[in-house]
Scaffold this motif. Structure first.
Motif, short mmCIF file in Angstrom:
data_model
loop_
_atom_site.label_atom_id
_atom_site.label_comp_id
_atom_site.label_asym_id
_atom_site.label_seq_id
_atom_site.Cartn_x
_atom_site.Cartn_y
_atom_site.Cartn_z
N PHE A 33 44.18 22.77 39.23
CA PHE A 33 45.08 23.91 39.31
C PHE A 33 45.20 24.60 37.95
CE2 PHE A 33 49.00 26.24 39.51
CZ PHE A 33 49.09 26.68 40.82
N GLN A 34 45.34 23.81 36.90
CA GLN A 34 45.51 24.37 35.56
C GLN A 34 44.27 25.13 35.10
OE1 GLN A 34 48.29 24.61 33.83
NE2 GLN A 34 49.37 23.56 35.48
N LYS A 35 43.08 24.62 35.42
CA LYS A 35 41.84 25.30 35.05
C LYS A 35 41.72 26.64 35.76
CE LYS A 35 38.81 21.49 33.68
NZ LYS A 35 37.55 20.77 33.98
N VAL A 36 42.02 26.64 37.05
CA VAL A 36 41.94 27.88 37.82
C VAL A 36 42.96 28.89 37.31
CG1 VAL A 36 42.18 28.93 40.11
CG2 VAL A 36 41.05 26.72 39.86
N LYS A 37 44.16 28.43 37.05
CA LYS A 37 45.22 29.29 36.51
C LYS A 37 44.77 29.92 35.18
CE LYS A 37 49.72 28.84 34.27
NZ LYS A 37 50.76 27.87 33.87
N GLU A 38 44.20 29.10 34.31
CA GLU A 38 43.74 29.59 33.00
C GLU A 38 42.67 30.67 33.17
OE1 GLU A 38 41.21 27.94 29.15
OE2 GLU A 38 42.35 26.50 30.39
N ALA A 39 41.74 30.43 34.10
CA ALA A 39 40.65 31.39 34.32
C ALA A 39 41.17 32.71 34.87
CB ALA A 39 39.62 30.79 35.26
N ILE A 40 42.14 32.64 35.77
CA ILE A 40 42.71 33.86 36.35
C ILE A 40 43.41 34.69 35.28
CG2 ILE A 40 44.47 34.76 37.94
CD1 ILE A 40 43.84 32.36 39.76
N ILE A 41 44.22 34.03 34.46
CA ILE A 41 44.99 34.73 33.44
C ILE A 41 44.09 35.33 32.37
CG2 ILE A 41 46.70 34.42 31.59
CD1 ILE A 41 48.05 32.33 33.40
N PRO A 64 37.83 34.54 39.69
CA PRO A 64 39.09 34.18 40.36
C PRO A 64 40.16 35.25 40.12
CG PRO A 64 38.86 32.93 38.33
CD PRO A 64 37.59 33.73 38.49
N LEU A 65 40.69 35.78 41.20
CA LEU A 65 41.64 36.89 41.08
C LEU A 65 43.08 36.47 41.28
CD1 LEU A 65 39.57 39.47 43.18
CD2 LEU A 65 39.49 39.05 40.70
N LYS A 66 43.29 35.55 42.20
CA LYS A 66 44.67 35.19 42.52
C LYS A 66 44.68 33.86 43.27
CE LYS A 66 47.31 38.51 43.96
NZ LYS A 66 47.92 39.57 44.80
N MET A 67 45.75 33.08 43.07
CA MET A 67 45.95 31.87 43.86
C MET A 67 46.98 32.15 44.93
SD MET A 67 45.58 28.60 41.36
CE MET A 67 45.32 27.60 42.80
N VAL A 68 46.73 31.63 46.12
CA VAL A 68 47.61 31.89 47.26
C VAL A 68 47.99 30.56 47.90
CG1 VAL A 68 47.80 33.00 49.51
CG2 VAL A 68 46.51 34.11 47.69
N TYR A 69 49.27 30.39 48.19
CA TYR A 69 49.73 29.21 48.92
C TYR A 69 50.04 29.63 50.34
CZ TYR A 69 52.27 24.94 50.07
OH TYR A 69 52.68 23.77 50.67
N LYS A 70 49.29 29.08 51.30
CA LYS A 70 49.48 29.48 52.69
C LYS A 70 49.22 28.28 53.61
CE LYS A 70 48.31 33.06 56.04
NZ LYS A 70 47.61 34.32 56.27
N ILE A 99 35.16 26.32 33.55
CA ILE A 99 35.47 27.66 33.05
C ILE A 99 34.29 28.16 32.21
CG2 ILE A 99 37.03 29.07 31.65
CD1 ILE A 99 39.24 27.10 32.28
N MET A 100 33.79 29.32 32.54
CA MET A 100 32.66 29.89 31.83
C MET A 100 33.15 30.81 30.70
SD MET A 100 30.34 30.77 35.21
CE MET A 100 28.84 31.08 34.26
N GLU A 101 32.25 31.16 29.82
CA GLU A 101 32.60 32.07 28.73
C GLU A 101 32.38 33.53 29.10
OE1 GLU A 101 34.20 31.24 25.99
OE2 GLU A 101 34.27 29.23 26.86
#
Length: 201
Positions: A33-41, A64-70, A99-101
């Motif tokens: 979750f933290q990696k995805v969050k970092e990449a989005i931001i 990655p554009l947005k995380m969604v809880y559904k 996470i890529m550069e």
């Protein structure tokens, strides 16, 4: 969280805890979750190893554009570089993430066409015994739930009839009775027969 604390006027800092992990998988899920969050931001691309609905293990490069809880699950709305199109990925199906550069320009995920989604759905009617109340109220909307004179739950819900739904209905075991549509009864019956054949003692 700070807005919620302010809204409820609660001074204690320990009144709310948010844990993004599944039971028994805390460190892995939270790290993902933290990696995805970092990449989005930071607007950085992700390289993911993903298990799709056909059970195939694939590698994808995504923006990655947005995380969604559904429906009790986390999803990533993203632009897939491999498919040159927008895609939604379920977080728990990601085996590896890096996470890529490479940076990407922010973009809007297209709005889902509700008419198109509804066209792929059908009204299903299910019967459950009273003992299944704990799952019924967890997983269905209140206006989809009725009880008959015997106390059984009658569920009327609009859902897409696909592989996910078949697996979902099987998860209730013998506690679900499919009333409508009739052909769905046959599909679930045949799938249950396959399970019995493959698991003969």
């Amino acid at each position: 969280m700070q807005k919620q604390i302010s809204f409820f006027c609660i001074k204690s800092e320990n009144w709310l805890e948010v844990d993004f992990s599944r039971w028994g998988n805390k460190s892995q899920d939270n790290a993902m979750f933290q990696k995805v969050k970092e990449a989005i931001i930071s607007h950085k691309m992700l390289c993911i190893v993903y298990v799709n609905t056909r059970g195939e293990v694939i590698e994808r490069v995504i923006c990655p554009l947005k995380m969604v809880y559904k429906a009790k699950s986390w999803y990533i709305k993203a632009f897939c570089m491999n498919k040159s199109d927008f895609r939604i990925f379920k977080l728990t199906r990601i085996i590896q993430v890096r996470i890529m550069e490479k940076f990407f320009n922010p973009m809007e995920f297209p709005q889902e066409e509700k008419k198109e989604i509804k066209a792929n759905c059908e009204n299903i009617i299910l019967r459950f015994p009273q003992e299944m109340a704990y799952r019924i109220y967890d997983e269905f909307e209140v206006d989809e739930i009725n009880q008959d004179d015997n106390g059984d739950f009658i569920i009327s819900a609009t859902m897409p009839i696909d592989e996910w739904l078949i697996g979902y209905l099987l998860s209730f075991g013998s506690k679900v009775c499919i009333i409508e549509p009739k052909y769905l009864k046959k599909i679930v019956y045949n799938e249950a027969k396959k399970i019995c054949e493959q698991n003969k003692p």
